[in-house]
Design a protein around this motif. Structure first.
Motif, PDB file in Angstrom:
ATOM      1  N   SER A   1      -4.823  18.993   4.294  1.00  0.00           N
ATOM      2  CA  SER A   1      -5.883  18.774   3.405  1.00  0.00           C
ATOM      3  C   SER A   1      -7.108  17.992   4.091  1.00  0.00           C
ATOM      4  CB  SER A   1      -5.433  18.095   2.218  1.00  0.00           C
ATOM      5  OG  SER A   1      -5.129  16.674   2.439  1.00  0.00           O
ATOM      6  N   LYS A   2      -8.334  18.101   3.788  1.00  0.00           N
ATOM      7  CA  LYS A   2      -9.260  17.416   4.375  1.00  0.00           C
ATOM      8  C   LYS A   2      -9.155  16.008   4.339  1.00  0.00           C
ATOM      9  CE  LYS A   2     -13.030  17.565   0.941  1.00  0.00           C
ATOM     10  NZ  LYS A   2     -12.341  18.036  -0.131  1.00  0.00           N
ATOM     11  N   GLU A   3      -8.661  15.463   3.252  1.00  0.00           N
ATOM     12  CA  GLU A   3      -8.458  13.991   2.791  1.00  0.00           C
ATOM     13  C   GLU A   3      -7.393  13.725   3.937  1.00  0.00           C
ATOM     14  OE1 GLU A   3     -10.502  15.765  -0.562  1.00  0.00           O
ATOM     15  OE2 GLU A   3      -8.517  16.133   0.599  1.00  0.00           O
ATOM     16  N   GLY A   4      -6.132  14.110   4.144  1.00  0.00           N
ATOM     17  CA  GLY A   4      -5.030  13.797   4.790  1.00  0.00           C
ATOM     18  C   GLY A   4      -5.497  14.001   6.020  1.00  0.00           C
TER      19      GLY A   4
ATOM     20  N   SER B   1      -8.551  13.592   7.742  1.00  0.00           N
ATOM     21  CA  SER B   1      -9.475  12.787   7.891  1.00  0.00           C
ATOM     22  C   SER B   1      -8.783  11.207   8.034  1.00  0.00           C
ATOM     23  CB  SER B   1     -10.395  12.528   6.964  1.00  0.00           C
ATOM     24  OG  SER B   1     -11.353  11.598   7.169  1.00  0.00           O
ATOM     25  N   ARG B   2      -7.645  11.012   7.100  1.00  0.00           N
ATOM     26  CA  ARG B   2      -6.979   9.614   7.109  1.00  0.00           C
ATOM     27  C   ARG B   2      -6.264   9.841   8.358  1.00  0.00           C
ATOM     28  NH1 ARG B   2      -4.787   6.528   3.048  1.00  0.00           N
ATOM     29  NH2 ARG B   2      -5.518   7.892   1.593  1.00  0.00           N
ATOM     30  N   TRP B   3      -5.725  10.827   8.746  1.00  0.00           N
ATOM     31  CA  TRP B   3      -5.012  10.819  10.124  1.00  0.00           C
ATOM     32  C   TRP B   3      -5.640  10.752  11.477  1.00  0.00           C
ATOM     33  CZ3 TRP B   3      -4.575  14.297  14.249  1.00  0.00           C
ATOM     34  CH2 TRP B   3      -3.746  14.056  15.062  1.00  0.00           C
ATOM     35  N   VAL B   4      -6.914  11.315  11.467  1.00  0.00           N
ATOM     36  CA  VAL B   4      -7.727  11.081  12.609  1.00  0.00           C
ATOM     37  C   VAL B   4      -8.226   9.709  12.879  1.00  0.00           C
ATOM     38  CG1 VAL B   4      -9.980  11.767  13.342  1.00  0.00           C
ATOM     39  CG2 VAL B   4      -8.297  13.631  12.544  1.00  0.00           C
ATOM     40  N   GLN B   5      -8.563   9.105  11.543  1.00  0.00           N
ATOM     41  CA  GLN B   5      -9.077   7.455  11.759  1.00  0.00           C
ATOM     42  C   GLN B   5      -8.083   6.482  11.786  1.00  0.00           C
ATOM     43  OE1 GLN B   5     -12.268   7.280  11.963  1.00  0.00           O
ATOM     44  NE2 GLN B   5     -12.527   9.355  11.496  1.00  0.00           N
TER      45      GLN B   5
ATOM     46  N   LEU C   1     -10.051  22.777   2.081  1.00  0.00           N
ATOM     47  CA  LEU C   1     -11.455  22.105   1.601  1.00  0.00           C
ATOM     48  C   LEU C   1     -11.431  21.455   0.374  1.00  0.00           C
ATOM     49  CD1 LEU C   1     -13.325  25.119   3.074  1.00  0.00           C
ATOM     50  CD2 LEU C   1     -13.163  22.860   4.123  1.00  0.00           C
ATOM     51  N   GLY C   2     -10.267  21.617  -0.472  1.00  0.00           N
ATOM     52  CA  GLY C   2     -10.256  21.019  -1.800  1.00  0.00           C
ATOM     53  C   GLY C   2     -11.200  21.860  -2.720  1.00  0.00           C
ATOM     54  N   LEU C   3     -11.240  23.174  -2.374  1.00  0.00           N
ATOM     55  CA  LEU C   3     -12.249  23.953  -3.507  1.00  0.00           C
ATOM     56  C   LEU C   3     -11.446  24.504  -4.735  1.00  0.00           C
ATOM     57  CD1 LEU C   3     -13.613  26.581  -0.837  1.00  0.00           C
ATOM     58  CD2 LEU C   3     -14.397  24.622  -1.758  1.00  0.00           C
ATOM     59  N   PRO C   4     -12.037  24.361  -5.790  1.00  0.00           N
ATOM     60  CA  PRO C   4     -11.334  24.520  -7.039  1.00  0.00           C
ATOM     61  C   PRO C   4     -11.070  26.251  -7.038  1.00  0.00           C
ATOM     62  CG  PRO C   4     -13.690  24.124  -7.681  1.00  0.00           C
ATOM     63  CD  PRO C   4     -13.502  24.003  -6.071  1.00  0.00           C
ATOM     64  N   LEU C   5      -9.950  26.635  -7.475  1.00  0.00           N
ATOM     65  CA  LEU C   5      -9.538  28.263  -7.434  1.00  0.00           C
ATOM     66  C   LEU C   5      -9.076  28.272  -8.710  1.00  0.00           C
ATOM     67  CD1 LEU C   5      -7.375  28.341  -4.269  1.00  0.00           C
ATOM     68  CD2 LEU C   5      -9.669  29.047  -4.551  1.00  0.00           C
ATOM     69  N   ALA C   6      -9.957  29.210  -9.438  1.00  0.00           N
ATOM     70  CA  ALA C   6      -9.509  29.703 -10.750  1.00  0.00           C
ATOM     71  C   ALA C   6      -8.450  31.007 -10.763  1.00  0.00           C
ATOM     72  CB  ALA C   6     -10.808  30.484 -11.399  1.00  0.00           C
ATOM     73  N   SER C   7      -7.600  31.111 -11.757  1.00  0.00           N
ATOM     74  CA  SER C   7      -6.602  31.867 -11.888  1.00  0.00           C
ATOM     75  C   SER C   7      -6.996  33.492 -11.340  1.00  0.00           C
ATOM     76  CB  SER C   7      -5.765  31.920 -13.037  1.00  0.00           C
ATOM     77  OG  SER C   7      -6.696  32.209 -14.087  1.00  0.00           O
TER      78      SER C   7
ATOM     79  N   THR D   1       0.872  -1.368  -0.054  1.00  0.00           N
ATOM     80  CA  THR D   1       0.161  -0.118   0.196  1.00  0.00           C
ATOM     81  C   THR D   1       0.882   1.166  -0.043  1.00  0.00           C
ATOM     82  OG1 THR D   1      -1.628  -1.157   1.401  1.00  0.00           O
ATOM     83  CG2 THR D   1      -1.811   1.280   1.042  1.00  0.00           C
ATOM     84  N   PRO D   2       0.835   2.110  -1.054  1.00  0.00           N
ATOM     85  CA  PRO D   2       1.836   3.233  -1.233  1.00  0.00           C
ATOM     86  C   PRO D   2       1.166   4.186  -0.097  1.00  0.00           C
ATOM     87  CG  PRO D   2       0.486   2.985  -2.931  1.00  0.00           C
ATOM     88  CD  PRO D   2       0.125   1.866  -2.284  1.00  0.00           C
ATOM     89  N   PRO D   3       2.372   4.894   0.260  1.00  0.00           N
ATOM     90  CA  PRO D   3       1.911   6.004   1.544  1.00  0.00           C
ATOM     91  C   PRO D   3       1.133   7.046   0.832  1.00  0.00           C
ATOM     92  CG  PRO D   3       4.055   6.382   0.846  1.00  0.00           C
ATOM     93  CD  PRO D   3       3.784   4.947   0.209  1.00  0.00           C
ATOM     94  N   ALA D   4       0.165   7.530   1.601  1.00  0.00           N
ATOM     95  CA  ALA D   4      -0.715   8.759   1.106  1.00  0.00           C
ATOM     96  C   ALA D   4       0.061   9.791   0.852  1.00  0.00           C
ATOM     97  CB  ALA D   4      -1.823   8.859   2.179  1.00  0.00           C
ATOM     98  N   ASP D   5      -0.253  10.514  -0.028  1.00  0.00           N
ATOM     99  CA  ASP D   5       0.325  11.979  -0.436  1.00  0.00           C
ATOM    100  C   ASP D   5      -0.384  13.213   0.259  1.00  0.00           C
ATOM    101  OD1 ASP D   5      -1.387  11.946  -2.122  1.00  0.00           O
ATOM    102  OD2 ASP D   5      -0.243  12.262  -3.796  1.00  0.00           O
ATOM    103  N   GLU D   6      -1.569  12.955   0.893  1.00  0.00           N
ATOM    104  CA  GLU D   6      -2.253  14.148   1.204  1.00  0.00           C
ATOM    105  C   GLU D   6      -1.815  14.577   2.490  1.00  0.00           C
ATOM    106  OE1 GLU D   6      -3.882  11.007   0.940  1.00  0.00           O
ATOM    107  OE2 GLU D   6      -5.391  11.334  -0.587  1.00  0.00           O
ATOM    108  N   PRO D   7      -1.370  15.786   2.726  1.00  0.00           N
ATOM    109  CA  PRO D   7      -0.883  16.197   4.212  1.00  0.00           C
ATOM    110  C   PRO D   7      -2.003  16.691   4.896  1.00  0.00           C
ATOM    111  CG  PRO D   7      -0.910  17.923   2.550  1.00  0.00           C
ATOM    112  CD  PRO D   7      -1.165  16.783   1.655  1.00  0.00           C
ATOM    113  N   LEU D   8      -1.846  16.935   6.222  1.00  0.00           N
ATOM    114  CA  LEU D   8      -2.474  17.184   7.101  1.00  0.00           C
ATOM    115  C   LEU D   8      -3.351  18.301   6.764  1.00  0.00           C
ATOM    116  CD1 LEU D   8      -0.965  16.485  10.789  1.00  0.00           C
ATOM    117  CD2 LEU D   8      -2.750  15.262   9.532  1.00  0.00           C
TER     118      LEU D   8
END
Length: 347
Positions: free
Chosen positions: A15-18, A20-24, A149-155, A6-13
């Motif tokens: 980010s909501k994904e990183g 959440s992964r750390w909390v769980q 939050l992973g919100l899309p940001l336009a330039s 299982t490759p290590p996750a690349d999401e940092p703390l």
């Protein structure tokens, strides 16, 4: 005992994904098996599981972490009915004294408690964790929230667009705790730092959450100077993190208890309980009372004990571990041996 890689996750703390992964993540210690009777493949997998475990040793529930969690729990309740001017907390102290550990453990405990009390379905983000980038501007700070939050940001998105999007989402997902690390990167004596501070204040007014800051010696970063600093000082309490002391008998006992807690978490076959406690003074001198340095020292020695097959931590293992520069340069050198006095007339 073989398992798929299982490759290590690349999401940092930050980010909501990183986050959440750390909390769980449940760092449950591996069971000690009858390792002399394992096949080579099983032995390799077993050792790798223990090495992975020692790379992520348990977090000790220190008095500082207990105080931080207790204080913020109280603030969360006090701030429930506040429309503005909510109270917050600043965790300050020297580098390596456990500030980030305290703030992240606080967020983890709060998120797990929210999930336990409110097992609801649907999007829920009770905790946000961001860090203040160096030389932060208001837009950079807003982007850090949007990135979590992973919100899309336009330039072409300006700071108003980003701020409005962040506030709208955090209100919708029930965020009630915002953790801002590296707050010492805000220098209110500069224009950029002052404006970034105003951006944080604006977030705190629009998001119904308790804000907790963490940084290195924030008083020296001019965080409490000027009109803005006075406003921060009037709304935020402070908790200082310090190295463990080793002067009185009570302080020495607290240090030995900390060492014993870390020792109990080891997963080594030949290590005898109490071995590290006998080296309490040596461990204090090596780590300067910094819990981060102590943890690194013990975990590094445990990893070496698995790799060389001794399965127990010795003084040689501890001596071989190189710590951070601050700890190494502050460690007192051993006293030179005193020459023996000769009798008068002796050759």
């Amino acid at each position: 005992m073989t398992a798929a890689f299982t490759p290590p996750a690349d999401e940092p703390l930050t980010s909501k994904e990183g986050w959440s992964r750390w909390v769980q993540h449940d760092p449950r210690p591996p069971e000690l098996l009858g390792w002399p009777h394992l096949s080579p493949v099983e032995q390799a997998a077993y050792d790798d599981a223990r090495l992975d475990y020692h790379s992520d040793l348990i977090v000790v529930n220190t008095p500082t972490i207990q105080e931080v969690v207790k204080t913020v729990r109280r603030l969360l309740i006090l701030n429930r009915r506040q429309i503005s001017a909510r109270r917050g907390l600043i965790i300050t102290g020297g580098a390596g004294t456990g500030k980030t550990t305290a703030i992240t453990q606080l967020g983890r405990a709060h998120e797990l408690a929210v999930a336990l009390r409110n097992p609801v379905t649907g999007p829920r983000i009770p905790v946000v964790y961001v860090t203040v980038p160096p030389a932060a501007t208001p837009r950079m700070l807003a982007v850090e929230f949007a990135r979590f939050l992973g919100l899309p940001l336009a330039s072409r998105s300006n700071i108003t667009d980003v701020t409005n999007a962040v506030c709208a989402v955090l209100c919708d997902v029930g965020c009630d705790l915002v953790l801002v690390d590296e707050i010492h990167n805000l220098n209110l004596a500069t224009r950029a730092g002052a404006e970034a501070s105003d951006q944080l204040k604006y977030f705190s007014e629009r998001i119904p959450a308790t804000f907790v800051y963490s940084g290195i010696n924030v008083e020296r970063a001019n965080l409490f100077t000027g009109t803005r600093g006075e406003q921060i000082a009037s709304r935020f309490a402070t908790i200082a993190t310090r190295p463990f002391a080793y002067g009185t008998n009570s302080q020495k006992e607290n240090w030995r208890a900390l060492v014993a807690t870390l020792e109990q978490a080891l997963r080594l076959h030949r290590h005898k309980a109490g071995t590290l406690a006998r080296h309490g003074e040596y461990l204090y001198q090596r780590s300067r009372g910094m819990i981060g340095s102590l943890s690194h020292l013990i975990r590094g020695a445990a990893i070496d004990a698995i790799l060389d097959g001794t399965e127990k931590i010795t003084k040689a293992h501890l001596d071989a571990i190189r710590l951070d520069h601050a700890a190494e340069t502050a460690t007192p050198a051993p006293s030179p041996a005193r020459p023996r006095r000769q009798r008068p007339g002796a050759a």
